[in-house]
Design an enzyme around this catalytic site. Structure first.
Site, mmCIF file in Angstrom:
data_model
loop_
_atom_site.group_PDB
_atom_site.id
_atom_site.type_symbol
_atom_site.label_atom_id
_atom_site.label_comp_id
_atom_site.label_asym_id
_atom_site.label_seq_id
_atom_site.Cartn_x
_atom_site.Cartn_y
_atom_site.Cartn_z
ATOM 1 N N GLY A 22 0.815 -1.203 0.000
ATOM 2 C CA GLY A 22 0.000 0.000 0.000
ATOM 3 C C GLY A 22 0.847 1.251 0.000
ATOM 4 O O GLY A 22 0.439 2.286 -0.502
ATOM 5 N N GLY A 23 2.050 1.152 0.593
ATOM 6 C CA GLY A 23 3.022 2.234 0.518
ATOM 7 C C GLY A 23 2.582 3.511 1.228
ATOM 8 O O GLY A 23 1.660 3.533 2.043
ATOM 9 N N THR A 24 3.282 4.587 0.882
ATOM 10 C CA THR A 24 3.020 5.888 1.494
ATOM 11 C C THR A 24 1.578 6.325 1.285
ATOM 12 O O THR A 24 0.922 6.828 2.203
ATOM 13 C CB THR A 24 3.974 6.946 0.914
ATOM 14 O OG1 THR A 24 5.308 6.624 1.305
ATOM 15 C CG2 THR A 24 3.634 8.333 1.425
ATOM 16 N N LYS A 28 -6.927 12.101 3.648
ATOM 17 C CA LYS A 28 -8.277 12.434 3.160
ATOM 18 C C LYS A 28 -9.337 12.046 4.187
ATOM 19 O O LYS A 28 -10.400 12.675 4.263
ATOM 20 C CB LYS A 28 -8.557 11.743 1.827
ATOM 21 C CG LYS A 28 -7.996 12.453 0.612
ATOM 22 C CD LYS A 28 -6.690 13.123 0.886
ATOM 23 C CE LYS A 28 -5.945 13.727 -0.247
ATOM 24 N NZ LYS A 28 -4.516 13.941 0.096
ATOM 25 N N GLY A 55 5.872 25.292 3.037
ATOM 26 C CA GLY A 55 5.682 24.696 1.718
ATOM 27 C C GLY A 55 4.249 24.848 1.284
ATOM 28 O O GLY A 55 3.330 24.337 1.948
ATOM 29 N N GLY A 76 8.720 19.029 -0.411
ATOM 30 C CA GLY A 76 8.959 18.088 -1.485
ATOM 31 C C GLY A 76 9.383 16.719 -0.987
ATOM 32 O O GLY A 76 9.533 16.483 0.210
ATOM 33 N N ARG A 77 9.585 15.822 -1.932
ATOM 34 C CA ARG A 77 9.967 14.447 -1.630
ATOM 35 C C ARG A 77 11.137 14.039 -2.515
ATOM 36 O O ARG A 77 11.340 14.614 -3.592
ATOM 37 C CB ARG A 77 8.777 13.497 -1.844
ATOM 38 C CG ARG A 77 7.586 13.814 -0.948
ATOM 39 C CD ARG A 77 6.434 12.854 -1.176
ATOM 40 N NE ARG A 77 6.745 11.494 -0.760
ATOM 41 C CZ ARG A 77 6.591 11.047 0.472
ATOM 42 N NH1 ARG A 77 6.130 11.845 1.436
ATOM 43 N NH2 ARG A 77 6.874 9.789 0.775
ATOM 44 N N HIS A 130 -29.155 20.874 -13.692
ATOM 45 C CA HIS A 130 -29.430 22.109 -12.956
ATOM 46 C C HIS A 130 -30.251 21.774 -11.716
ATOM 47 O O HIS A 130 -31.217 21.015 -11.803
ATOM 48 C CB HIS A 130 -30.216 23.079 -13.841
ATOM 49 C CG HIS A 130 -30.663 24.325 -13.127
ATOM 50 N ND1 HIS A 130 -29.808 25.372 -12.873
ATOM 51 C CD2 HIS A 130 -31.879 24.667 -12.592
ATOM 52 C CE1 HIS A 130 -30.467 26.327 -12.226
ATOM 53 N NE2 HIS A 130 -31.727 25.932 -12.047
#
Length: 487
Positions: free
Chosen positions: A43-45, A55, A182, A273-274, A456
């Site tokens: 799944g990683g970062t 989120k 940042g 940054g990364r 609408h």
């Protein structure tokens, strides 16, 4: 080494983040034997320290903001009595765990062998996985080791007073004040979350505007929205010094006018940054090397294959034009898996990859900015429409905009030509960008879009109206102009 320590597979993927596991799943679906090596959790970062937990927290922040709006704007006498931080964290962690189990289950169901351990290259087709032995990959090796937060010299993260973007939302409790260093997506989202939770927030960006890679109007509208919420936005400003205090940080910031501001804050987020993760890979053993920025560049961008045949790269190891976005990594994984299976994989069109910032207000973009179009010598027609021009935009009352950039060479005289870029700022625009991605990717013209109705009342009507205006059929004319390159 015993014979039992020697293994053969078709594809070996190093790294189980979005790029790595998408490669593994697609390759397995194509009948290839796949081994996935991951030294942490699949799944990683994105899943464990980035996209998903952040989120989840931002959704909680949106709920808090909604209660405040209900009280202040709609006469609903609701209040937030208190915030149960442990309960919020538990919900976030449960969501992450469920998503993790989903990825694990998908890999198992696909027949991918997942090996927990650090992997290093031993040759063009060889990998050694700590604790599991030597592996030979007959079809190829995929490097998907991701990235880590960029560090600032002399400013180490301690997880409490100074945090980096990986541990920002896992720091203990809610601080009373925050400085986000940042003004990219991570810094903006972190600042937005903590302001919703009641913190005093300062957002510092060295460039002249927030989200400096996005359209100028996006950065301007975003800054306006954040300031309206009480966030101190300082663009064109740099951090010149820090002093750790027992319960926070004393930061010195130089403003564009040269003034030195001293700001005391309970927590400092460093989101500058990364950098790619290549340590321990032993690239040289396979005849590879990283560039001066740490990226492993492909020799063939249409296949994401390095100069060593059979070794491919996906995700954050890729240099620009790769965007370091999870959804781009998915596409890269599909391309590489299909290439290794002998199929004509579809190259990733980075110009049509959508970009989203999940702050309040949100931003979402695809395609060229107006400045990029100018720099390419293109004559363009631009229409900027405020979301408040629509009834639903007035209901939300949060401002925002739709900006469409099109070529000034439409077949219908006054009408514009192919759509080059679409840029949105406002509530829920992350859910509105998919339509614009298709429009840009398919080289549609505003007249093509204007033929289709938008429901609408919705916020998406603003998108439809912007295209109708560029097609010469707009009911509400807003800042439509033909702009040529200024040389």
């Amino acid at each position: 080494m015993s014979q039992t320590d020697m293994h053969t597979t078709d594809v070996l993927v190093i790294g189980g983040g979005t790029g790595g596991y998408s490669t593994a799943l697609r390759a397995a679906s194509l009948g290839l034997r796949v081994v996935l090596a991951e030294r942490d959790l699949v799944g990683g970062t994105c899943l464990h320290r980035g996209c998903i937990p952040s989120k989840a927290m931002l959704h909680a922040a949106e709920l808090v903001d909604g209660i405040a709006e209900a009280r202040e704007r709609w006469g609903v006498k609701a209040t937030v009595d208190s915030l149960d931080w442990p309960a919020l964290v538990a919900t976030r962690d449960t969501l992450v765990a469920r998503n993790h189990q989903g990825v694990v289950g998908s890999l198992q169901a696909a027949g991918v062998r997942t090996v927990r351990g650090t992997a290093r290259l031993t040759g063009p087709r060889g990998v050694r996985i700590e604790g599991a032995g030597e592996f030979t990959a007959r079809r190829g090796i995929v490097l998907a080791t991701g990235s880590r937060p960029r560090l600032l010299p002399g400013l180490a993260a301690d997880g409490r007073r100074v945090v980096n973007s990986d541990d920002a939302l896992f720091a203990p409790g809610l601080p009373a004040s925050v400085m986000a260093l940042g003004g990219g997506a991570i810094g903006v989202e972190y600042a937005s979350f903590h302001r919703s939770m009641g913190a005093e927030v300062t957002l510092v960006e060295a460039a002249e505007r927030l989200l400096p890679l996005e359209d100028e109007d996006v950065g301007r509208q975003l800054a306006r929205g954040l300031k309206r919420r009480g966030i101190a936005v300082r663009t064109g400003s740099t951090l010149t010094g820090t002093e750790l205090l027992p319960d926070g940080v004393r930061a010195t910031v130089r403003t564009p006018g040269g003034e030195e501001l001293v700001i005391e804050t309970e927590r400092l987020l460093v989101a500058v940054g990364r950098v790619p993760v290549t340590d321990g890979l032993d690239l040289a053993a396979a005849g590879l090397s990283a560039d001066e920025r740490g990226f492993v560049a492909p020799a063939d961008h249409s296949r994401l294959e390095t100069a060593v045949p059979g070794i491919h790269v996906v995700g954050d190891l890729l240099p620009p034009p790769s965007l370091g976005l999870a959804h781009a990594s998915f596409a890269e994984g599909l391309l590489v898996a299909e290439t290794l299976a002998g199929l004509p994989g579809r190259a990733v069109d980075y110009a049509t990859v959508p970009r989203v910032t999940y702050s309040s207000p949100q931003t979402a973009s695809v395609g060229l900015t107006e400045a990029e179009a100018r720099d390419r010598g293109l004559k363009v027609k631009v229409n900027t429409l405020p979301l408040a021009a629509t009834a639903k935009g007035k209901v939300h009352g949060q401002g925002g905009m739709v900006k469409v950039i099109a070529a000034a060479d439409g077949a219908g005289g006054e009408a514009a030509g192919a759509v080059l870029g679409v840029h949105l700022v406002g509530p829920h625009v992350s859910e509105m960008i998919a339509e614009s991605q298709l429009i840009v990717a398919w080289d549609a013209e505003p007249a093509d879009v204007a033929a289709h109705l938008h429901a609408h009342p919705t916020l998406s009507e603003a998108v439809g109206e912007a295209f109708m205006t560029l097609a010469g059929r707009g009911l509400h004319q807003h800042r439509t102009a033909a702009r040529a390159t200024a040389r």
